[in-house]
Design a protein around this motif. Structure first.
Motif, PDB file in Angstrom:
ATOM      1  N   GLU A  29      -8.248   6.221   0.712  1.00 37.76           N
ATOM      2  CA  GLU A  29      -6.813   5.962   0.794  1.00 37.76           C
ATOM      3  C   GLU A  29      -6.370   4.884  -0.186  1.00 37.76           C
ATOM      4  O   GLU A  29      -5.237   4.919  -0.688  1.00 37.76           O
ATOM      5  CB  GLU A  29      -6.424   5.556   2.214  1.00 37.76           C
ATOM      6  CG  GLU A  29      -6.534   6.676   3.237  1.00 37.76           C
ATOM      7  CD  GLU A  29      -6.147   6.210   4.622  1.00 37.76           C
ATOM      8  OE1 GLU A  29      -5.775   5.012   4.773  1.00 37.76           O
ATOM      9  OE2 GLU A  29      -6.212   7.013   5.570  1.00 37.76           O
ATOM     10  N   PHE A  30      -7.245   3.919  -0.455  1.00 31.28           N
ATOM     11  CA  PHE A  30      -6.916   2.804  -1.340  1.00 31.28           C
ATOM     12  C   PHE A  30      -7.884   2.820  -2.519  1.00 31.28           C
ATOM     13  O   PHE A  30      -9.020   2.338  -2.408  1.00 31.28           O
ATOM     14  CB  PHE A  30      -7.012   1.468  -0.593  1.00 31.28           C
ATOM     15  CG  PHE A  30      -6.110   1.366   0.602  1.00 31.28           C
ATOM     16  CD1 PHE A  30      -4.796   0.954   0.462  1.00 31.28           C
ATOM     17  CD2 PHE A  30      -6.575   1.683   1.872  1.00 31.28           C
ATOM     18  CE1 PHE A  30      -3.960   0.857   1.556  1.00 31.28           C
ATOM     19  CE2 PHE A  30      -5.752   1.596   2.971  1.00 31.28           C
ATOM     20  CZ  PHE A  30      -4.431   1.174   2.823  1.00 31.28           C
ATOM     21  N   LEU A  33      -9.566  -0.717  -3.591  1.00 28.15           N
ATOM     22  CA  LEU A  33      -9.906  -1.535  -2.427  1.00 28.15           C
ATOM     23  C   LEU A  33     -11.113  -2.410  -2.749  1.00 28.15           C
ATOM     24  O   LEU A  33     -12.148  -1.917  -3.216  1.00 28.15           O
ATOM     25  CB  LEU A  33     -10.212  -0.633  -1.238  1.00 28.15           C
ATOM     26  CG  LEU A  33     -10.399  -1.320   0.109  1.00 28.15           C
ATOM     27  CD1 LEU A  33      -9.093  -1.951   0.581  1.00 28.15           C
ATOM     28  CD2 LEU A  33     -10.925  -0.333   1.156  1.00 28.15           C
ATOM     29  N   ASP A  69      -6.527  -4.628  -0.775  1.00 27.99           N
ATOM     30  CA  ASP A  69      -6.048  -3.658  -1.749  1.00 27.99           C
ATOM     31  C   ASP A  69      -5.313  -4.419  -2.845  1.00 27.99           C
ATOM     32  O   ASP A  69      -4.258  -5.004  -2.601  1.00 27.99           O
ATOM     33  CB  ASP A  69      -5.117  -2.647  -1.082  1.00 27.99           C
ATOM     34  CG  ASP A  69      -4.530  -1.661  -2.084  1.00 27.99           C
ATOM     35  OD1 ASP A  69      -5.247  -1.305  -3.042  1.00 27.99           O
ATOM     36  OD2 ASP A  69      -3.352  -1.277  -1.925  1.00 27.99           O
ATOM     37  N   ASP A  71      -3.648  -3.450  -5.313  1.00 24.82           N
ATOM     38  CA  ASP A  71      -2.379  -2.881  -5.757  1.00 24.82           C
ATOM     39  C   ASP A  71      -1.213  -3.387  -4.916  1.00 24.82           C
ATOM     40  O   ASP A  71      -0.202  -3.850  -5.446  1.00 24.82           O
ATOM     41  CB  ASP A  71      -2.436  -1.355  -5.708  1.00 24.82           C
ATOM     42  CG  ASP A  71      -3.369  -0.773  -6.756  1.00 24.82           C
ATOM     43  OD1 ASP A  71      -3.519  -1.413  -7.818  1.00 24.82           O
ATOM     44  OD2 ASP A  71      -3.946   0.289  -6.508  1.00 24.82           O
ATOM     45  N   SER A  72      -1.362  -3.301  -3.593  1.00 16.47           N
ATOM     46  CA  SER A  72      -0.277  -3.690  -2.684  1.00 16.47           C
ATOM     47  C   SER A  72      -0.503  -5.045  -2.030  1.00 16.47           C
ATOM     48  O   SER A  72       0.376  -5.530  -1.311  1.00 16.47           O
ATOM     49  CB  SER A  72      -0.122  -2.632  -1.595  1.00 16.47           C
ATOM     50  OG  SER A  72      -1.301  -2.554  -0.794  1.00 16.47           O
ATOM     51  N   GLU A  74      -2.372  -5.543   0.388  1.00 16.08           N
ATOM     52  CA  GLU A  74      -2.513  -5.320   1.829  1.00 16.08           C
ATOM     53  C   GLU A  74      -3.898  -5.750   2.270  1.00 16.08           C
ATOM     54  O   GLU A  74      -4.905  -5.450   1.627  1.00 16.08           O
ATOM     55  CB  GLU A  74      -2.287  -3.850   2.168  1.00 16.08           C
ATOM     56  CG  GLU A  74      -2.415  -3.564   3.659  1.00 16.08           C
ATOM     57  CD  GLU A  74      -2.104  -2.122   4.015  1.00 16.08           C
ATOM     58  OE1 GLU A  74      -2.297  -1.746   5.193  1.00 16.08           O
ATOM     59  OE2 GLU A  74      -1.667  -1.386   3.113  1.00 16.08           O
TER      60      GLU A  74
END
Length: 550
Positions: A29-30, A33, A69, A71-72, A74
């Motif tokens: 999903e990531f 990560l 993550d 990118d975000s 998170e």
């Protein structure tokens, strides 16, 4: 950057059967990560049992997995209960940098990991019954070994081949250390050499284990800055900053603007000092006397300015929760700006000198760090930026006035020793730009939050309720000179209402620096490289082994 405070956090509970499936799902999903940390903690022991509970819980330990993550930004947390007599699947097949963290979990708690060798990481091998120092008591069903005197295995200090399956005398062994890359700490690098190339390398740490996490169990949180400041001589003020930032995000404390600006100047000077140490070791290794003299002068000048700030104490406890302990002297900005101007001129001269130095270029355009390999191992900071990855949390998170400051993030291309050197020199120049802009526009006003104690006392009841079954925890991360510095604390449950920070006791203390992952990656980077380049590569990574061997 505070996990769970400023950015989205996802938490999962799992068991040993579903761990690998969950981690594989998250990884799909990531795409970007990163595994930041894995650590163990003991289950509810040493406290009164909750009302209505007559038996001890069947879960003996918890394994905590921390992901990010990039990118975000998170934060993803996984918690898994573990029984003392059960094996845990290893996730090293999905995240190669999990190996050292899992070895730590076995070494400190005795948690068995499948598909992982039971070799020591931070403590030497022992003869006789195995000891697990983080265990606090004996289990009901299986007697856990007690922590006490032991006999050290003498083979720990003997040279041994890294390639165990190789025929005898097939490879020539070479050992560097235990050496002290002052002040980076002692380490030993073992290499199997075929001709002039390194066939395989292995990094041994654990020669000066400080037992930081064990010492702070049961202690007051007021002792945290004292330990963290002295953990690193490279950038000591980052320890007190991490501690202060941890509690400021926990209690949502806003510090005055003047304190924010002064903190930025102090932290950038600490960053300069850390880079100067790395460059000083590198220039000494390759007999570059002119650049070496400049780095020694710059580091001495930073120490001089720090002593003035801290009234003669190098570890001055200057950064505290809520702001600063004391204001800067009136003459400090003038002296600091003069140092900024002079060092900037010296850095330009050194860069020009190295650019035309053929001997330097021949020795340092080696040991490249591929950015894919670096990210797989969780390498961050200047080492991954030298490989071309634009990732600096000062730009992504923008704490304090970083959003208003004009500075660049230097990037390398191939991640060689030469690239890592130039990145550190360019980051020194960018830190000088930040200091100059901050000191030119540092606002007037308070240096400490007003009514700080009353504000903390008001929020204490909500954060730390009177509940013997509830174990409060908090996690924070800041961008250090060599990558992220991470701190997570599980606090002891409260039987009585507390209103002061001094009453908070530590149940589990976890500290990890970016150097931990960089040290794990280094042996892979050295593969198939000339053995003469090993020492320079070690210094170019600038791993603080006092933080790795905490």
């Amino acid at each position: 950057m505070s996990f769970g405070t400023q950015y989205k956090t996802a938490s999962y509970q799992t068991d040993t059967k579903n761990l690998l499936g969950l981690v594989q799902k998250l990884k799909s999903e990531f795409p970007h990560l990163l595994l930041l940390d894995i650590f163990a903690r003991e289950n509810y022991r040493g406290h009164a049992l909750p009302e209505g509970v007559s038996n001890r819980p069947t879960i003996d330990f918890f394994l905590e997995y921390r992901f990010l993550d990039i990118d975000s930004l998170e934060n993803i947390n996984i918690s898994m209960g573990v029984q003392n007599d059960r094996y845990v699947p290893s996730i090293a097949g999905l995240f190669v940098n999990a190996s050292w963290c899992e070895r730590e979990a076995y070494e400190m708690y005795g948690i068995g990991l499948q598909n992982e060798t039971r070799t020591n990481l931070l403590t030497p091998p022992v003869v006789g019954e195995r000891s697990f120092p983080f265990r606090r008591d004996k289990f009901e069903d299986v007697d856990g070994p007690a922590w006490g005197p032991f006999q050290m295995d003498k083979s720990f200090f003997r040279p041994r081949s890294v390639e165990k399956n190789a025929p005898e005398n097939f490879y020539m062994g070479k050992i560097l250390g235990p050496i002290i890359a002052c002040p980076n700490g002692p380490v030993r690098l073992l290499m199997d050499i075929e001709g002039e190339s390194i066939k395989k390398a292995y990094l041994e740490v654990g020669f000066s284990h400080r037992a930081l996490e064990k010492k702070l169990e049961g202690k007051s949180v007021n002792e945290i800055p004292l330990y963290l400041e002295r953990l690193s001589h490279l950038a000591p003020h980052y320890g007190s900053y991490l501690s202060a930032f941890f509690f400021e995000t926990l209690f949502h404390i806003t510090i005055p603007e003047r304190a924010q600006g002064i903190r930025m100047a102090i932290l950038e000077m600490s960053r300069i000092m850390s880079h100067c140490v790395a460059l000083e070791n590198l220039f000494y290794t390759y007999d570059q006397h002119l650049p070496l003299t400049v780095m020694k002068w710059a580091r001495a000048k930073c120490c001089e300015l720090f002593l003035e700030l801290s009234e003669g104490n190098y570890f001055g406890d200057l950064i505290i929760v809520g702001g600063l302990k004391r204001d800067i002297p009136r003459t400090f900005p003038i002296k600091c700006l003069a140092f900024v101007h002079e060092l900037n001129n010296h850095i330009v001269s050194v860069a020009s000198y190295l650019h035309h130095n053929q001997a330097w270029l021949a020795h340092t355009q080696l040991v490249p760090l591929d950015h894919h390999l670096g990210l797989r191992y969780g390498v961050l900071g200047p080492n991954i930026r030298a490989s071309g990855i634009n990732l600096d949390f000062r730009k992504r998170i923008k704490p304090y006035f970083y959003s208003e400051i004009d500075f660049d993030i230097p990037l390398g291309v191939t991640g060689t020793t030469h690239d890592r050197t130039l990145i550190r020199m360019e980051e020194i120049k960018q830190s000088l730009r930040i200091i100059s802009q901050v000191l030119d526009h540092v606002p007037e006003g308070d240096i400490l939050s007003r009514n700080l104690n009353a504000e903390i006392a008001q929020k204490m009841a909500a954060v730390f309720p009177v509940d013997e079954t509830f174990i409060p925890r908090h996690r924070a991360m800041v961008e250090g000179p060599e990558g992220p510095l991470m701190l997570e604390i599980y606090f002891q449950p409260n039987r009585l209402l507390i209103t002061a920070m001094s009453d908070l006791k530590i149940e589990r203390f976890r500290f990890l620096s970016g150097g931990f992952m960089a040290a794990q990656c280094l042996p892979n980077v050295l593969s198939d490289q000339p053995h003469e380049s090993a020492l320079g590569a070690l210094y170019s990574f600038n791993i603080n082994f006092a933080e790795v061997d905490r």
